[in-house]
Design a protein around this motif. Structure first.
Motif, PDB file in Angstrom:
ATOM      1  N   PHE A 112       0.811  -1.160   0.116  1.00 26.61           N
ATOM      2  CA  PHE A 112       0.080  -0.048   0.068  1.00 26.61           C
ATOM      3  C   PHE A 112       0.757   1.238   0.082  1.00 26.61           C
ATOM      4  O   PHE A 112       1.873   1.057   0.687  1.00 26.61           O
ATOM      5  CB  PHE A 112      -0.985   0.006   1.057  1.00 26.61           C
ATOM      6  CG  PHE A 112      -1.870  -1.091   1.413  1.00 26.61           C
ATOM      7  CD1 PHE A 112      -3.014  -0.987   0.356  1.00 26.61           C
ATOM      8  CD2 PHE A 112      -1.806  -2.212   1.900  1.00 26.61           C
ATOM      9  CE1 PHE A 112      -4.144  -2.027   0.408  1.00 26.61           C
ATOM     10  CE2 PHE A 112      -2.721  -3.395   2.056  1.00 26.61           C
ATOM     11  CZ  PHE A 112      -3.851  -3.092   1.374  1.00 26.61           C
ATOM     12  N   GLN A 113       0.362   2.345  -0.851  1.00 28.09           N
ATOM     13  CA  GLN A 113       1.259   3.510  -1.180  1.00 28.09           C
ATOM     14  C   GLN A 113       0.274   4.621  -0.993  1.00 28.09           C
ATOM     15  O   GLN A 113      -1.073   4.464  -0.747  1.00 28.09           O
ATOM     16  CB  GLN A 113       1.936   3.662  -2.204  1.00 28.09           C
ATOM     17  CG  GLN A 113       3.182   2.297  -2.172  1.00 28.09           C
ATOM     18  CD  GLN A 113       3.710   2.579  -3.413  1.00 28.09           C
ATOM     19  OE1 GLN A 113       3.340   2.986  -4.571  1.00 28.09           O
ATOM     20  NE2 GLN A 113       4.957   1.853  -3.889  1.00 28.09           N
ATOM     21  N   ASN A 114       0.763   5.704  -0.486  1.00 31.28           N
ATOM     22  CA  ASN A 114       0.175   7.078  -0.613  1.00 31.28           C
ATOM     23  C   ASN A 114      -1.375   6.807   0.456  1.00 31.28           C
ATOM     24  O   ASN A 114      -2.325   7.144   0.254  1.00 31.28           O
ATOM     25  CB  ASN A 114      -0.355   7.478  -1.806  1.00 31.28           C
ATOM     26  CG  ASN A 114       0.705   7.594  -2.750  1.00 31.28           C
ATOM     27  OD1 ASN A 114       1.859   8.138  -2.497  1.00 31.28           O
ATOM     28  ND2 ASN A 114       0.628   7.218  -4.060  1.00 31.28           N
ATOM     29  N   ILE A 115      -0.750   6.430   1.612  1.00 29.57           N
ATOM     30  CA  ILE A 115      -1.759   6.179   2.591  1.00 29.57           C
ATOM     31  C   ILE A 115      -2.161   7.566   3.492  1.00 29.57           C
ATOM     32  O   ILE A 115      -1.328   8.178   3.709  1.00 29.57           O
ATOM     33  CB  ILE A 115      -1.437   5.099   3.641  1.00 29.57           C
ATOM     34  CG1 ILE A 115      -1.115   3.953   2.857  1.00 29.57           C
ATOM     35  CG2 ILE A 115      -2.472   4.844   4.707  1.00 29.57           C
ATOM     36  CD1 ILE A 115      -0.461   2.711   3.609  1.00 29.57           C
ATOM     37  N   VAL A 116      -3.494   7.738   3.444  1.00 27.30           N
ATOM     38  CA  VAL A 116      -3.979   8.991   3.971  1.00 27.30           C
ATOM     39  C   VAL A 116      -4.826   8.908   5.313  1.00 27.30           C
ATOM     40  O   VAL A 116      -6.020   8.055   5.142  1.00 27.30           O
ATOM     41  CB  VAL A 116      -4.467  10.024   3.057  1.00 27.30           C
ATOM     42  CG1 VAL A 116      -5.009  11.151   3.828  1.00 27.30           C
ATOM     43  CG2 VAL A 116      -3.783  10.417   2.036  1.00 27.30           C
TER      44      VAL A 116
END
Length: 86
Positions: free
Chosen positions: A49-53
């Motif tokens: 998972f990337q760019n988790i906000v």
């Protein structure tokens, strides 16, 4: 053990079942899984998972649409004679 993914310190969990292994990296700060590796028959699949906000969600995400939703059509399950034909 621990490892770092995308500058995030993670706990590493690994287990084996049968001929397969699973490795999961959990972001320590958020207790959130951010990477998984699954290996079976010599082949490895990786999910990261990337760019988790993290933050508040809009209430609009939980609003039921105003128009009536049609249910998914259900089809009858096939019937078989037992024992199954060979």
């Amino acid at each position: 053990g621990t490892d770092t993914v995308d500058s995030k310190l993670c706990d590493v969990y690994q287990w084996t079942f049968g001929n397969s292994t699973m490795k999961e990296l959990i972001w320590k700060e958020k207790s959130f899984p951010i990477k998984q590796e699954f290996t079976t028959s010599g082949q490895t699949s990786t999910m990261e998972f990337q760019n988790i906000v993290f933050g508040p969600l809009s209430n609009d995400l939980f609003t039921v649409p105003s128009k009536e939703i049609q249910p998914y059509p259900c089809y009858p399950m096939p019937t078989y004679a037992y024992p199954f034909p060979t």
